[in-house]
Design a protein around this motif. Structure first.
Motif, PDB file in Angstrom:
ATOM      1  N   PRO A 180       0.828  -1.206   0.000  1.00 14.53           N
ATOM      2  CA  PRO A 180       0.000   0.000   0.000  1.00 14.53           C
ATOM      3  C   PRO A 180       0.860   1.253   0.000  1.00 14.53           C
ATOM      4  N   HIS A 181       0.232   2.357   0.329  1.00 20.58           N
ATOM      5  CA  HIS A 181       0.879   3.663   0.265  1.00 20.58           C
ATOM      6  C   HIS A 181       2.018   3.831   1.271  1.00 20.58           C
ATOM      7  N   ARG A 182       1.812   3.281   2.475  1.00 18.86           N
ATOM      8  CA  ARG A 182       2.716   3.583   3.588  1.00 18.86           C
ATOM      9  C   ARG A 182       4.146   3.105   3.312  1.00 18.86           C
ATOM     10  N   GLY A 183       5.059   4.049   3.232  1.00 20.26           N
ATOM     11  CA  GLY A 183       6.471   3.692   3.058  1.00 20.26           C
ATOM     12  C   GLY A 183       6.835   3.224   1.665  1.00 20.26           C
ATOM     13  N   ASN A 220       2.337  -2.662  11.041  1.00 20.59           N
ATOM     14  CA  ASN A 220       1.220  -2.498  11.986  1.00 20.59           C
ATOM     15  C   ASN A 220       1.471  -1.289  12.884  1.00 20.59           C
ATOM     16  N   ASN A 221       0.958  -0.149  12.434  1.00 20.33           N
ATOM     17  CA  ASN A 221       1.172   1.063  13.237  1.00 20.33           C
ATOM     18  C   ASN A 221       0.032   1.307  14.218  1.00 20.33           C
ATOM     19  N   GLN A 222      -0.790   0.308  14.403  1.00 19.85           N
ATOM     20  CA  GLN A 222      -1.848   0.306  15.413  1.00 19.85           C
ATOM     21  C   GLN A 222      -2.888   1.388  15.198  1.00 19.85           C
ATOM     22  N   ILE A 223      -3.062   1.746  13.948  1.00 20.11           N
ATOM     23  CA  ILE A 223      -4.082   2.742  13.633  1.00 20.11           C
ATOM     24  C   ILE A 223      -4.418   2.650  12.142  1.00 20.11           C
ATOM     25  N   GLY A 224      -5.632   2.974  11.797  1.00 20.48           N
ATOM     26  CA  GLY A 224      -6.018   3.081  10.388  1.00 20.48           C
ATOM     27  C   GLY A 224      -6.621   4.452  10.180  1.00 20.48           C
ATOM     28  N   PHE A 225      -5.867   5.330   9.570  1.00 12.41           N
ATOM     29  CA  PHE A 225      -6.278   6.725   9.344  1.00 12.41           C
ATOM     30  C   PHE A 225      -6.553   7.410  10.690  1.00 12.41           C
ATOM     31  N   THR A 226      -7.819   7.452  11.139  1.00  7.64           N
ATOM     32  CA  THR A 226      -8.063   8.030  12.472  1.00  7.64           C
ATOM     33  C   THR A 226      -8.714   7.018  13.406  1.00  7.64           C
ATOM     34  N   GLY A 241       0.718  12.160  11.269  1.00  9.85           N
ATOM     35  CA  GLY A 241      -0.682  11.846  11.004  1.00  9.85           C
ATOM     36  C   GLY A 241      -0.777  10.837   9.880  1.00  9.85           C
ATOM     37  N   HIS A 242      -1.993  10.584   9.425  1.00 12.83           N
ATOM     38  CA  HIS A 242      -2.169   9.610   8.339  1.00 12.83           C
ATOM     39  C   HIS A 242      -1.270   9.963   7.152  1.00 12.83           C
ATOM     40  N   ASN A 243      -1.280  11.255   6.807  1.00 12.73           N
ATOM     41  CA  ASN A 243      -0.245  11.717   5.892  1.00 12.73           C
ATOM     42  C   ASN A 243       0.425  12.914   6.552  1.00 12.73           C
ATOM     43  N   GLY A 267      -9.522  -5.584   7.597  1.00 13.42           N
ATOM     44  CA  GLY A 267     -10.830  -5.139   7.123  1.00 13.42           C
ATOM     45  C   GLY A 267     -11.219  -5.568   5.732  1.00 13.42           C
ATOM     46  N   GLN A 268     -10.279  -5.771   4.860  1.00 16.76           N
ATOM     47  CA  GLN A 268     -10.618  -5.996   3.454  1.00 16.76           C
ATOM     48  C   GLN A 268     -10.803  -7.484   3.144  1.00 16.76           C
ATOM     49  N   GLY A 269     -11.977  -7.793   2.615  1.00 19.89           N
ATOM     50  CA  GLY A 269     -12.309  -9.188   2.335  1.00 19.89           C
ATOM     51  C   GLY A 269     -11.413  -9.831   1.296  1.00 19.89           C
ATOM     52  N   HIS A 271       1.134  -5.112   4.106  1.00 17.80           N
ATOM     53  CA  HIS A 271      -0.219  -4.708   4.480  1.00 17.80           C
ATOM     54  C   HIS A 271      -0.180  -3.660   5.579  1.00 17.80           C
ATOM     55  N   GLY A 272      -1.218  -2.839   5.609  1.00 15.37           N
ATOM     56  CA  GLY A 272      -1.456  -2.008   6.786  1.00 15.37           C
ATOM     57  C   GLY A 272      -2.311  -2.818   7.743  1.00 15.37           C
ATOM     58  N   ASP A 273      -2.255  -2.497   9.021  1.00 14.42           N
ATOM     59  CA  ASP A 273      -2.997  -3.305   9.994  1.00 14.42           C
ATOM     60  C   ASP A 273      -4.505  -3.212   9.780  1.00 14.42           C
ATOM     61  N   ALA A 274      -5.010  -2.009   9.544  1.00 11.03           N
ATOM     62  CA  ALA A 274      -6.458  -1.859   9.403  1.00 11.03           C
ATOM     63  C   ALA A 274      -6.949  -2.531   8.128  1.00 11.03           C
ATOM     64  N   ALA A 275      -6.206  -2.354   7.059  1.00 16.00           N
ATOM     65  CA  ALA A 275      -6.637  -2.923   5.783  1.00 16.00           C
ATOM     66  C   ALA A 275      -6.552  -4.447   5.810  1.00 16.00           C
ATOM     67  N   PHE A 276      -5.521  -4.977   6.428  1.00 16.89           N
ATOM     68  CA  PHE A 276      -5.333  -6.433   6.451  1.00 16.89           C
ATOM     69  C   PHE A 276      -6.524  -7.097   7.142  1.00 16.89           C
ATOM     70  N   PRO A 291      -3.873   0.578  -7.108  1.00 14.94           N
ATOM     71  CA  PRO A 291      -4.754   1.726  -6.901  1.00 14.94           C
ATOM     72  C   PRO A 291      -4.809   2.071  -5.419  1.00 14.94           C
ATOM     73  N   SER A 292      -5.541   3.078  -5.094  1.00 14.19           N
ATOM     74  CA  SER A 292      -5.741   3.447  -3.694  1.00 14.19           C
ATOM     75  C   SER A 292      -6.437   2.344  -2.921  1.00 14.19           C
ATOM     76  N   HIS A 293      -7.237   1.592  -3.627  1.00 12.17           N
ATOM     77  CA  HIS A 293      -8.053   0.564  -2.981  1.00 12.17           C
ATOM     78  C   HIS A 293      -7.167  -0.440  -2.275  1.00 12.17           C
ATOM     79  N   LEU A 294      -7.172  -0.328  -0.973  1.00 12.34           N
ATOM     80  CA  LEU A 294      -6.234  -1.119  -0.183  1.00 12.34           C
ATOM     81  C   LEU A 294      -6.452  -2.612  -0.402  1.00 12.34           C
ATOM     82  N   GLU A 295      -5.381  -3.311  -0.488  1.00 12.62           N
ATOM     83  CA  GLU A 295      -5.317  -4.770  -0.608  1.00 12.62           C
ATOM     84  C   GLU A 295      -5.770  -5.293  -1.975  1.00 12.62           C
TER      85      GLU A 295
HETATM   86  C1  LIG Z   1     -10.607   0.003   0.079  1.00 10.72           C
HETATM   87  C2  LIG Z   1     -10.203   1.310   0.701  1.00 10.72           C
HETATM   88  N1  LIG Z   1     -11.005   1.889   1.610  1.00 10.72           N
HETATM   89  C3  LIG Z   1     -10.648   3.061   2.183  1.00 10.72           C
HETATM   90  C4  LIG Z   1      -9.482   3.680   1.842  1.00 10.72           C
HETATM   91  C5  LIG Z   1      -9.090   5.021   2.466  1.00 10.72           C
HETATM   92  N2  LIG Z   1      -7.905   4.832   3.315  1.00 10.72           N
HETATM   93  C6  LIG Z   1      -6.681   5.125   2.893  1.00 10.72           C
HETATM   94  S1  LIG Z   1      -5.512   4.743   4.003  1.00 10.72           S
HETATM   95  C7  LIG Z   1      -6.637   4.213   5.103  1.00 10.72           C
HETATM   96  C8  LIG Z   1      -6.201   3.693   6.435  1.00 10.72           C
HETATM   97  C9  LIG Z   1      -5.367   2.484   6.264  1.00 10.72           C
HETATM   98  O1  LIG Z   1      -4.947   1.994   7.482  1.00 10.72           O
HETATM   99  P1  LIG Z   1      -3.893   0.856   7.547  1.00 10.72           P
HETATM  100  O2  LIG Z   1      -4.275  -0.249   6.667  1.00 10.72           O
HETATM  101  O3  LIG Z   1      -3.678   0.511   8.958  1.00 10.72           O
HETATM  102  O4  LIG Z   1      -2.585   1.508   6.905  1.00 10.72           O
HETATM  103  P2  LIG Z   1      -1.757   2.758   7.471  1.00 10.72           P
HETATM  104  O5  LIG Z   1      -2.221   3.955   6.722  1.00 10.72           O
HETATM  105  O6  LIG Z   1      -2.007   2.849   8.902  1.00 10.72           O
HETATM  106  O7  LIG Z   1      -0.357   2.432   7.148  1.00 10.72           O
HETATM  107  C10 LIG Z   1      -7.904   4.345   4.599  1.00 10.72           C
HETATM  108  C11 LIG Z   1      -9.127   3.983   5.332  1.00 10.72           C
HETATM  109  C12 LIG Z   1      -8.702   3.052   0.862  1.00 10.72           C
HETATM  110  N3  LIG Z   1      -7.578   3.594   0.422  1.00 10.72           N
HETATM  111  N4  LIG Z   1      -9.059   1.871   0.333  1.00 10.72           N
END
Ligand SMILES: Cc1ncc(C[n+]2csc(CCOP(=O)(O)OP(=O)(O)O)c2C)c(N)n1
Ligand SMILES: [Mg+2]
Length: 1062
Positions: free
Chosen positions: A323-326, A455-461, A524-526, A428-430, A421-426, A386-390
């Motif tokens: 994903p985006h992080r790093g 795993n930064n223990q947070i997903g956005f907010t 912050g998230h960004n 949350g995403q089916g 993976h990010g912790d929240a996305a891992f 894409p932005s769409h996580l996972e």
């Molecule tokens: C499918 C999907 N839903 C929502 C978003 C919006 N969004 C971007 S980053 C993010 C939080 C992600 O949290 P995490 O997976 O823990 O990664 P982190 O940013 O903490 O590294 C969200 C909800 C997205 N990019 N993709």
């Protein structure tokens, strides 16, 4: 970390209850015969008889008296001996131990203290039950640590979820103690006096290394080090003793995580780069979004470690998704993408090449380079996403699988995937689950993926307690028995150890594994986000937490591994590298999207005319050969018993071949077979594709008597053919379509097809369709020739088995409805070159045959979205002749009217255009009404790109006909909203030409077919009324189709009646 808070409440003393009492199966004293008969043996003389067991013994005795066979043989022997007058202590005969001792086992008797007031036994003497209980309890404690030690491991660098380590709450001799009720629960019944007792170690632990037995204190100490320190391991759910032991062997021995000085320096150097990169970006572009890694900088050394070990173990190519992080940091420091190319992304430069591009933290890359640690060449690809996580997860897997397949790497020894993976996305995403479930399927496995969670223990907010219900964000991995290593990101050496083990695991067992780096997000998230709005307390802690680089540098300086000057020197050197690259980037004037391509097809485009397409017709001999093979039972038919119904199907196929005709299934087989003959790998994947949802395909024949014996004719057409893969997939659209997209971008010389069970279900994979297929080339200059086969048609099967949502695919077509491309000899290929994908609804098997082959005949690759039939599969009129497929024939984008109407076009009163299966309904209706001379029907076999040239010719042929578009879908669905503006553009254009030609005095028809459209300067525009096209079809609706058969039939009747109105 979102874990149950653990209460440390182990009391040091006053434990009156002995730990082992939980094991003692206190008997429900039989109300009947207690005391009725007393065993006449001295309990004192029998060491295994004590107060708590006497009632039980009496029960056994009574039972034995009633029936000696009702008790265990050992009791029988004992009671016999006792009643026969055996000497006290001699009545019990221990059963012989037939099993040899394992390597790290020792006889129990050797561990029993000979004195000191403890109950004792000596070799050959009766066993003391307490000792057995104590040992069993120790074994249970060991197992508890192995299963639950992770619950109290110190994983969180912020100490929020685990609380601060218990430093002073001594437990047994000043030992640091994290273990508590959550881990060892009721087994803690030992007191201080037991701590120095030596216990034999079971074969399921490796804490002893060479020791076979250890004092209890040491056992507990080592277990805590292994399981409750900075690494928490979840693995005891794995159903393989071998695999569990493998992990224990690598995690339990003392000092197993210790690194030597060189290794430590390497970690420090890598951490310096990881940290330095983010610092540099923050300094130069302080307000730019980059989704920095601060707080989890250890990710970079971790990935490098995984890559080092994997390459050492034979891997040559690694495909990554993240994903985006790093991400920029990964590109810079893991892939070693030239820094100046990365920095130009911040400069807002225009692109030199085609495409619309993507934001910098989504771009892919492909690098071949030398791994300096292993001195081996490796290929690293990070897939664009894409932005769409996972969403990229299955795509990476498909690409990995494809690379393994084309290299003949059948066990995944050379090619592997890493998913970040990010912790929240891992959690949350089916699609994570869908991807995991592909991991062990024969046609989809990549032989083990290394998953790394930043795993930064947070997903956005959002805090974990609001973003998942599972204890860990990684719980999804448990479904595939993947071991999960949670590790504190602020302990670099622990992280590296875990990486070593994970990479080795993958190389040994070829199964998935998860590394969960528990860390935090410093910003912050960004970079422009304020985290204190929502996580004030967490961020107060973060502000007080030193960056891991500082902590680790201090540690190594204190250990004497490096000096402070060396630390500074490494840091300055990297900063200088960044500064030089920054200056170099300033010289750049353009960016190149091609620099960010993740799947270069070297050699594919070179030397090719980009507008030259090869022929799609095939010599008749080939059609016959494939047809015959496909229609024949297995060559060893005598032994291979296939279903009788299939014999009938094969027979009717053979008859078609003899008659030089094909139905849909035969045409498909001939398309695949002829491509296979030309060396093109064909892969057809999707739910139940082997047989075909509608039982029409039957590519895999099953032996009726032998399990798993199958035969696939298309795999045995020619000795030197390309391989054919047809595979039933898991019941997943998102995961499997993503996988096939990844597969399709790997090798241009392959036809990769995904079939939806019914087209209706494609929207479950909408993200793959929108984010990868329709827009992938524009964003990432990456081509794909994937074919989506989507059963589509209004056949009275209800709302969810009727529509593949043709309108949606058409709506995403990028061709401009107001622009009619100028005609040229290469009109067809030019249009295909410029479009984002092809959408078609073919009506004949021959069209299907050609359009599939055209995918490969093109000098580039484009996705093909194909509506496919259901009832037409068996429709007697839906057949094609070899004449439409043999050499010299081609795909007809438009099939013009060929019946009586075409012979007298001036008299034709209606020209209906349509696409797909409705043609056969229109045909019948026209026939039934005797209107074959009055109504002409033309079929758009390809809807998009819109075949202006051929539609125009057809319209021109019927100057007096009213124009109508007939479709079976509802008005707000199907093709209408796509074709209507394009017809308008065409008819408008036609009107202009007509006006001009009149002014010249020539025939407007000859102008229409002429290529020269240059304006006639002396032409006088004459106003004529443009022809228009009207709609014939179902009314608008919310649902794709009615659920009522009667309503369906009525709707169809209406549209057919309207079709005949002249
Ligand atoms: C499918 C999907 N839903 C929502 C978003 C919006 N969004 C971007 S980053 C993010 C939080 C992600 O949290 P995490 O997976 O823990 O990664 P982190 O940013 O903490 O590294 C969200 C909800 C997205 N990019 N993709
Ligand atoms: Mg997160």
């Amino acid at each position: 970390m979102h874990r149950a808070r653990i209460v440390f409440n182990i009391s040091k003393s006053g434990q009156s209850e002995r730990f082992a009492s939980w094991l003692l199966n206190k008997p429900q004293t039989a109300a009947v015969s207690v005391n009725a008969n007393r065993l006449k043996s001295s309990t004192a003389a029998e060491p295994f008889l004590n107060g708590s067991s006497s009632a039980y013994v009496e029960t056994m005795y009574n039972a034995w008296l009633a029936d000696p066979n009702s008790v265990h043989a050992s009791w029988d022997a004992f009671f016999r001996n006792a009643t026969n007058g055996a000497q006290p202590g001699a009545a019990y005969t221990p059963p012989p131990n037939l099993a040899p001792y394992n390597k790290n086992e020792v006889p129990l008797t050797s561990l029993v203290p000979s004195s000191g007031g403890m109950p004792s036994i000596s070799a050959g003497s009766p066993i003391n039950e307490k000792i057995i209980d104590d040992h069993l309890a120790v074994q249970a404690i060991i197992r508890s640590y192995q299963s639950r030690g992770h619950l109290v491991a110190q994983l969180d660098p912020l100490g929020i979820s685990t609380g601060d380590p218990v430093s002073s709450a001594d437990w047994h001799g000043g030992m640091r103690a994290f273990a508590n009720e959550a881990v060892i629960r009721q087994h803690v019944r030992f007191d201080e006096a037991d701590m120095d007792r030596v216990f034999k170690l079971p074969s399921t632990t490796f804490i002893g290394e060479k020791e076979k037995a250890l004092p209890l204190r040491e056992i507990l100490n080592r277990l805590e080090q292994a399981y409750c320190n900075n690494i928490g391991i979840e693995f005891m759910f794995i159903n393989s003793l071998e695999q569990c032991n493998w992990i224990r062997q690598r995690m339990e021995p003392p000092n197993v995580t210790k690194m030597n000085a060189d290794q430590k320096r390497l970690i420090l150097a890598r951490l310096t780069r990881s940290t330095g990169f983010e610092n540099f970006l923050a300094k130069k572009w302080s307000s730019e979004k980059r989704f920095g890694l601060e707080g989890c900088e250890i990710l970079i050394p971790a990935m490098k470690q995984v890559i080092d070990v994997s390459t050492k173990l034979g891997v040559e190519s690694i495909i990554m998704g993240m994903p985006h992080r790093g991400r920029l940091n990964v590109l810079a420091n893991v892939c070693r993408k030239p820094l100046h190319q990365l920095f130009t992304q911040f400069a807002g430069l225009e692109a030199e090449d085609d495409g619309s591009g993507d934001v910098k933290y989504h771009l892919g890359t492909y690098i071949e380079r030398l791994n300096r640690v292993t001195n081996k060449n490796i290929r690293l690809a990070v897939c664009a996403n894409p932005s769409h996580l996972e969403a990229v997860d299955p795509v990476v897997q498909g690409k990995t699988r494809a690379e393994q397949f084309y290299r003949g790497d059948n066990e995944g020894k050379k090619v592997m995937s890493i998913l970040l993976h990010g912790d929240a996305a891992f959690a949350g995403q089916g699609v994570v689950f869908e991807t995991m479930h592909l991991s062990d399927l024969p046609a989809y496995t990549t032989h083990g993926t290394i998953h790394i969670v930043a795993n930064n223990q947070i997903g956005f907010t959002t805090d974990p307690r609001h973003s998942r219900s599972s204890a860990y964000c990684t719980d999804v991995a448990r479904v595939v028995n993947a071991p999960i290593f949670h590790v504190n990101g602020d302990n670099p050496e622990a992280v590296m150890h875990v990486c070593n083990v994970a990479a080795e695991w993958r190389a040994t067992f070829h199964k998935d594994v998860v590394i969960d780096i528990v860390s935090y997000r410093r910003n912050g998230h960004n970079e422009v986000d304020e985290p204190m709005f929502t996580q004030p307390l967490m961020y107060q802690k973060i502000r007080k937490t030193k960056p891991v680089l500082e902590k680790y540098a201090d540690q190594l300086i204190a250990e004497g591994v490096v000096t402070a000057e060396e630390v500074k020197d490494v840091k300055d050197k990297y900063e200088k590298i960044c500064e030089d690259a920054y200056n170099q980037a300033k010289q750049e004037t353009h960016i190149k999207y091609k620099d960010w391509l993740d799947s270069p097809w070297s050699g594919f485009f070179e030397g090719k005319d980009p507008l030259k397409m090869s022929a799609t017709g095939v010599v008749e001999e080939t059609l016959v050969h494939i047809g015959r093979r496909f229609s024949s039972p297995p060559p060893n038919a005598a032994e291979f018993e296939i279903h009788k119904g299939l014999l009938r199907i094969l027979k009717s196929r053979m008859e078609m071949v003899d008659n030089r005709t094909v139905d849909w299934a035969l045409a498909e087989a001939m398309a695949y077979g002829s491509l296979l003959k030309e060396g093109i790998h064909v892969r057809l994947s999707g739910e139940d594709v082997e047989r075909g949802t509608f039982s029409h395909r039957h590519h895999v024949l099953h032996h009726q008597k032998v399990d798993k014996a199958t035969y696939c004719a298309l795999a045995h057409l020619y000795p030197d053919q390309a391989p054919y893969t047809v595979c039933n997939s898991s019941l997943s659209e998102y995961g499997v379509l993503g996988f096939e997209v990844g597969y399709s971008v790997t090798n241009p010389n392959a036809l990769v097809l995904w079939e939806a069970q019914f087209g209706d279900f494609n929207n479950v994979a909408q993200c793959i369709i929108d984010q990868f297929i329709s827009s992938g080339q524009a964003k990432w200059v990456r081509q794909s020739g994937i074919v989506l086969l989507q059963p589509h048609g209004m056949e009275g099967m209800g709302p969810e088995h009727s529509s593949a949502r043709l309108e949606r695919f058409l709506q995403m077509c990028s061709d401009d409805p107001d622009y009619m491309p100028p005609e040229s000899p290469d009109y067809e290929v030019r249009q295909l070159h410029d479009c984002n994908w092809i959408v078609a609804n073919c009506s004949t098997p021959a069209s299907y045959f050609h359009i599939l082959r055209r995918q490969i005949a093109l000098p580039f690759r484009k996705p093909l979205i194909l509506m496919t039939p259901k009832s037409l599969l068996r429709h007697p009129e839906c057949k094609s002749s070899f004449d439409d497929m043999k050499e010299g024939t081609n795909f007809k984008r438009v099939i013009p009217e060929e019946g009586p109407a075409s012979e007298n076009p001036q008299n034709v009163r209606k020209l209906a255009f349509c696409s797909g299966r409705v043609y056969y309904d229109l045909l019948k209706q026209r026939r039934d009404k005797g209107l074959e001379k009055d109504i002409a029907i033309a079929r758009l076999e390809q809807i998009s790109p819109f075949p202006y040239d051929q539609v125009k010719a057809e319209i021109a042929k019927y100057p007096n006909a009213q124009l109508v578009w007939s479709q079976e879908e509802h008005k707000n669905m199907g093709s209408w909203s796509y074709i209507e503006p394009r017809f308008r553009t065409l008819l408008q254009n036609q009107k202009q030409i007509r006006a001009k030609s009149q002014s010249k005095g020539g025939s407007w028809l000859s102008q229409l077919f002429g290529r020269d459209e240059s304006p006639q300067t002396n032409a006088q525009e004459t106003e004529t009324v443009p022809r228009t096209i009207s709609y014939n079809g179902r009314a608008t609706a919310a649902s794709p189709a009615t659920g009522s058969k009667a309503a369906h039939n009525k709707e169809l009747r209406n549209l057919l009646e309207e079709f005949c109105v002249l």
